[in-house]
Design a protein around this motif. Sequence first.
Motif, short mmCIF file in Angstrom:
data_model
loop_
_atom_site.label_atom_id
_atom_site.label_comp_id
_atom_site.label_asym_id
_atom_site.label_seq_id
_atom_site.Cartn_x
_atom_site.Cartn_y
_atom_site.Cartn_z
N ARG A 1 0.81 -1.22 0.00
CA ARG A 1 0.00 0.00 0.00
C ARG A 1 0.84 1.28 0.00
N GLY A 2 2.15 1.11 -0.14
CA GLY A 2 3.02 2.28 -0.25
C GLY A 2 3.30 2.98 1.07
N LEU A 3 3.00 2.33 2.18
CA LEU A 3 3.29 2.93 3.49
C LEU A 3 4.74 2.68 3.89
N ILE A 4 5.31 1.58 3.43
CA ILE A 4 6.73 1.29 3.60
C ILE A 4 7.35 1.20 2.21
N ARG A 5 8.45 1.89 2.02
CA ARG A 5 9.14 1.90 0.73
C ARG A 5 10.64 1.71 0.97
N TYR A 6 11.33 1.16 -0.02
CA TYR A 6 12.76 0.90 0.16
C TYR A 6 13.64 1.59 -0.88
N CYS A 7 13.07 2.09 -1.94
CA CYS A 7 13.91 2.60 -3.03
C CYS A 7 13.53 4.03 -3.40
#
Length: 322
Positions: free
Chosen positions: A133-139
């Motif tokens: 859901r885009g609440l955690i992102r890595y890049c």
Amino acid sequence: MSDTPPLDCLVIGGGPAGLTAAIYLSRYHLAIMVVDGGKSRAAWIPTSHNHAGFPDGINGVELLERMREQARRFGTKIESGQVTRLERDIDTGLFTAEWGSGPVRARSVLLATGVTNRRPPIDPEIHDDAMARGLIRYCPICDGYEVTDKRVGIIGTGERGVAEAVFLRSYTGDVTLVAPDGAHQLASEELDRLKAVDIRLVDGPITHIEPGESTIAVQASEELTFDSIYPALGSDTHIQLAEMVGATLTEDCCIGVDDHQRTDVDGLYAAGDVVHGLDQISHAMGEGGVASTTIRNDLAKLSPLLRDPVGEESLDKLESGA
């Protein structure tokens, strides 16, 4: 096993680099196999907007499945499993790989084993749902655009955390750097750099992360709410197989390669995130294309890759698409 001809190439890893290489290698009429542990970071991507040719973006799982289907169309055999041992016979130059279905021999090996991001303290299922859901992102390179003018938290500290926070500051004016384990221990130059661009600092430790409907809460020395968080905790590169056959590693624990993706072990190649680079799908695919062509040409130097003369039976196969 000794009666079975060795593969021309064993590709270990079925992410963008490995699958691109497989497509090329199969179209070079080489006998290959892909063994994939099923942990490609590309599968984490809800929607990639950086991949050219997909104006509306493409889901990472869908992209990988399309690539697998394309590789299989040209004869690539793809097996699910984890290679646990890799050896090279000095006398024959052949590699032997051990995995769930037994040993496999190959004249060459391409390592496309990638890396694993270190995660913040959160239940795996909750983590994966929050990522979707885009609440955690890595890049930030991949999806910094998606957090334009939103509230962003960076979970990290030190050089890596500072660099990621400053990078994301070009997308939004609301960036907070949260130390994961305790108080920030930053050099004066790093503090000055953050202060100059109005990045807020919050000390840890982080004791709880709770995704909501459209925001994500982080409990540290104070309770914080963000639209998205970026863990900047580093990653673990999957270099173990390269170490088993004596390949040289770089200072940052990646597999060392030349401009054509060769390691310093004859017959061993590496591509994608396991090699120091941009950690982008398109970049990994490019390295896969370079590696596969190098493998083909290096094998041809050892023994010519020649097709039999075209006879009536061969023409029938070509016309039928076989």
